[in-house]
Design a protein around this motif. Sequence first.
Motif, PDB file in Angstrom:
ATOM      1  N   LYS A   1      32.764 -47.415  -7.837  1.00  0.00           N
ATOM      2  CA  LYS A   1      31.601 -46.671  -7.624  1.00  0.00           C
ATOM      3  C   LYS A   1      30.234 -46.890  -7.951  1.00  0.00           C
ATOM      4  O   LYS A   1      30.055 -47.480  -9.055  1.00  0.00           O
ATOM      5  CB  LYS A   1      31.749 -44.971  -7.889  1.00  0.00           C
ATOM      6  CG  LYS A   1      32.220 -44.575  -6.285  1.00  0.00           C
ATOM      7  CD  LYS A   1      32.183 -42.514  -6.559  1.00  0.00           C
ATOM      8  CE  LYS A   1      32.735 -41.690  -5.526  1.00  0.00           C
ATOM      9  NZ  LYS A   1      33.113 -40.328  -5.905  1.00  0.00           N
TER      10      LYS A   1
ATOM     11  N   THR B   1      25.538 -48.662  -3.666  1.00  0.00           N
ATOM     12  CA  THR B   1      25.439 -47.867  -2.779  1.00  0.00           C
ATOM     13  C   THR B   1      25.020 -49.146  -1.398  1.00  0.00           C
ATOM     14  O   THR B   1      25.331 -48.386  -0.516  1.00  0.00           O
ATOM     15  CB  THR B   1      23.301 -48.065  -3.498  1.00  0.00           C
ATOM     16  OG1 THR B   1      23.139 -47.894  -4.021  1.00  0.00           O
ATOM     17  CG2 THR B   1      23.451 -46.445  -2.056  1.00  0.00           C
TER      18      THR B   1
ATOM     19  N   GLU C   1      29.088 -49.553  -0.573  1.00  0.00           N
ATOM     20  CA  GLU C   1      29.020 -48.263   0.145  1.00  0.00           C
ATOM     21  C   GLU C   1      28.458 -48.138   0.812  1.00  0.00           C
ATOM     22  O   GLU C   1      29.664 -46.955   2.542  1.00  0.00           O
ATOM     23  CB  GLU C   1      28.652 -47.495  -1.887  1.00  0.00           C
ATOM     24  CG  GLU C   1      29.698 -46.672  -2.598  1.00  0.00           C
ATOM     25  CD  GLU C   1      29.300 -46.642  -3.843  1.00  0.00           C
ATOM     26  OE1 GLU C   1      28.310 -45.265  -2.783  1.00  0.00           O
ATOM     27  OE2 GLU C   1      28.999 -46.129  -4.640  1.00  0.00           O
ATOM     28  N   ASP C   2      27.166 -48.375   1.655  1.00  0.00           N
ATOM     29  CA  ASP C   2      26.476 -48.163   3.055  1.00  0.00           C
ATOM     30  C   ASP C   2      27.779 -48.670   4.307  1.00  0.00           C
ATOM     31  O   ASP C   2      27.539 -48.309   5.555  1.00  0.00           O
ATOM     32  CB  ASP C   2      25.621 -48.339   3.203  1.00  0.00           C
ATOM     33  CG  ASP C   2      24.351 -46.923   1.863  1.00  0.00           C
ATOM     34  OD1 ASP C   2      25.430 -46.359   1.722  1.00  0.00           O
ATOM     35  OD2 ASP C   2      23.312 -48.167   1.428  1.00  0.00           O
TER      36      ASP C   2
ATOM     37  N   GLU D   1      38.668 -42.069  -2.234  1.00  0.00           N
ATOM     38  CA  GLU D   1      37.383 -42.338  -3.262  1.00  0.00           C
ATOM     39  C   GLU D   1      37.975 -41.663  -3.595  1.00  0.00           C
ATOM     40  O   GLU D   1      38.445 -40.697  -3.617  1.00  0.00           O
ATOM     41  CB  GLU D   1      35.994 -41.663  -1.811  1.00  0.00           C
ATOM     42  CG  GLU D   1      35.327 -41.797  -3.057  1.00  0.00           C
ATOM     43  CD  GLU D   1      33.978 -40.304  -2.813  1.00  0.00           C
ATOM     44  OE1 GLU D   1      33.966 -39.976  -1.363  1.00  0.00           O
ATOM     45  OE2 GLU D   1      33.062 -40.025  -3.407  1.00  0.00           O
TER      46      GLU D   1
ATOM     47  N   PHE E   1      35.544 -46.223  -5.366  1.00  0.00           N
ATOM     48  CA  PHE E   1      36.756 -46.536  -3.800  1.00  0.00           C
ATOM     49  C   PHE E   1      37.577 -47.357  -3.231  1.00  0.00           C
ATOM     50  O   PHE E   1      37.482 -48.581  -3.839  1.00  0.00           O
ATOM     51  CB  PHE E   1      35.000 -46.913  -2.784  1.00  0.00           C
ATOM     52  CG  PHE E   1      34.460 -45.766  -2.847  1.00  0.00           C
ATOM     53  CD1 PHE E   1      34.184 -45.257  -1.238  1.00  0.00           C
ATOM     54  CD2 PHE E   1      33.200 -46.183  -3.663  1.00  0.00           C
ATOM     55  CE1 PHE E   1      33.398 -43.667  -1.878  1.00  0.00           C
ATOM     56  CE2 PHE E   1      32.349 -45.165  -3.367  1.00  0.00           C
ATOM     57  CZ  PHE E   1      32.136 -43.946  -2.596  1.00  0.00           C
TER      58      PHE E   1
END
Lengths: 657, 166
Positions: free
Chosen positions: A618, A621, A624-625, A635, A640
């Motif tokens: 994690k 960003t 993840e986006d 999660e 992830f």
Amino acid sequence: MASNFKILGWKSEGLRCPDHNISFTRGDSSVYEISLIQMPNGTGKTTVLNLLRAALSGSAYSETWNASKVRGLKKRNSDHNVGSFEVKLSLNDRPVTIIMQFDFDSGKVIYKTTRGEGQKTGFDPPSEFKRFLNENFVNFFVFDGELAQNLLDSNHTKAEKIVDDLFQISTLLILNNKIDEYWQKVTQDRTAKEWKGFKRRASKLTNLKARLENLEKEQRNLNQRLEEETERLVAKENIYKEEIKKGKNLNERHIKAETDVKEKEAALTDQSKIVLDNMADCYSLSDLFSTALYNFKVSLDRVKLPESAAREFFEELAEEDVCVCDRPIDENIRKVILEKSIQYLGSDDVSLLNAVKTAITEALGDSRTEPEKQLKAMIESLSEASNNLLDAKNELDEIKIEIAKENPDAKKAQDEIEAKKITIRDLETQLERFKSDDTSLNDENTYGIEVLRKRVEEAEEKLAEIANTMILRYKRDRLQKIITNAYQIAHDNITNEICSEANDHINDLMPYNDLSIDRIDSCLVLKGQTGGSTGEQLSIAYAFLSTLFNRSEHKLPFVVDSPANPIDLEVRPKIGAIIPKLSEQFIAFTISSERSGFVDAIVQQSKMPIQFLTLFRKGRTKLEDKITDTSLFNETDDGFCILGKDYFDDFQLDYEE
Amino acid sequence: MPFRLSNDGEKWFKDISKSSKNGFQTDFDAYYFCFIAGITCGQKKTLPVSETRELVEYFPDRFRTRGKLIVSLFLCRELIELGVQFNEKKAVHSAITKLIKPESPSYLSDEGMREFNKYANGGYEVLTEWFADRPRSLDTFLRLFKAKLDQELNKESNSWALGIAV
């Protein structure tokens, strides 16, 4: 029996890699033939691979897993002092779960195994899979580049053993061990197991039999001589009697003296029996004994032994609610009564003691000294009877002397009788030796016939025992030789065939590299050289393993870390084509740069659906986006795991920062 | 548990044993004289079972009616050995319960029989000291046995004289 081994999934919590829970099962409960797990370097690929190896081999119980190594697996910056790694397996279609529980405080790992009969503490896979689930074997199907190098290094691998185990020819070696165990068990109490022991025992038996035979012969001869001498003695005695009869006066005196001796002998025997019978009264032997008995009886009376009440009276009383005095008996009183009852004799003891006292009273009568006095008088009579016999014998001897003086023929017969008696006594003494039961002497100095017969029996038994042992030993040696030959032939044939087929694969993969396997020893020995580049080593390893796994009837999973990374781009498609055929379940850890050439080849070769997983820590960003389909990701606290080829192909990160 | 005669003792009595002419009536006769010699001198000896022979578990033949008295004499000897006066109720009670078993054919407990046999074993050694050679005739043995017994009991040190006071 063929083995079917599948990894259904694994779950990691509280360890250095991001927490994750991966399942390789499809909807129909079968597993994907190919699962590709994309993990950037630094995410904990090596950790997961090592955990998988440890979970499948039980190696965390080995010395190399010390406290510092265990603590090194703790998640960074975590407050939790425990962690776990859980692997779910399908072994011959039966579910088996192996859990490693980490205690970072103590630096220890505990295994838990769940299968048919429930959960057990410890590493406890089904016995038929134990030959695969050990450190040496696991390294061959949970594989990485380092192990490919080790495959060519005799210090690290035991390639021969893998071949033996996979094709079950190691069973022949186990059989040999079992034969040895049986031999040890059967012969553990046997003192001799060698030919020299057999010879020694055979020789002992021969000597013993010879000695026994000699002594029995000697005994027969002596017995015969004794019989003859006894007959001669009787003849001489008859002659002597005839000679005596010639002198009428002396004859009458002789007959009278002989009768007298016989009468006196009878009297002595009778008196001996009377004294013997009287001495059986122990109190007659001495007034000290009779006084002791008397005092014993008086003392028992004085101290009131036996008591008028027996122990049983109090034991029965303790069972009552009310005492004989009408007072209630509670638990405390009951306890006291039972404790005190031990001080009393049982009713049988009481009866016996009373009988003893009566016997003493009856035996001693009024006087303690009278019984011994009576015995002494009897012994006096015995002495008298003995003297009387002596006198009678002397009288007879004197008459014999007179007869001898008067009649020379009678004297001659008398002398011969005496000589015969001496001879007979001598023969009897010699024969006595054969009756000896002395077992303390060695065979050469033992004369007891029965002792020697027993020794012959024992020697025969011992010889029979070693003869059986020798036969068994011969059978053992023959059987082990057959088994060892069978093993060697099977081993040579299988390794030769594997070498040949693996070399075909190597030639396919790298036609211009001039590499081939010469033989399989403890490691793979290459023809004319000791190694190659990392890519070459990996290619050789795949070629070897694909041959090995394809020829075996056992279906094992194949887990590889970075399967194509060190391999030249032009070889990658070929490796990609081989790998799916290695096993019915192929799990590979990859990085994004490895996809080129390799993954495409796998996708093209595989006719079955492929599982794509992307696992990362994690905090990134941008990555993840990009997750658009929330139904395809898991999660956890720090990671992830995204399912699907689109995200897998789109992922561009080789190293975690 | 049976009475056991030592093998050496059995051999020693060979010439006056029950198998000889004008000898003992039973093997227990030989055992009895060993036992009496043992309790006279308070001499006990433990022997391995292999060095002894099992006789009977009861008092046989002429000893059948005398068993209780022989056991009483054995108890007296044991109390003397323990330094117990016959009127010490607790000690006498304890010795009786330890050594006696009324339902046993010999009236002796297992422990009692073990001690009894030890006196017989020790007694054989006493006999070999009393007699220069093994006995050849019953009458001589009986006369000499009594003489040696008296000699032993007349010694000032003999504990029978010391230990029987009430």
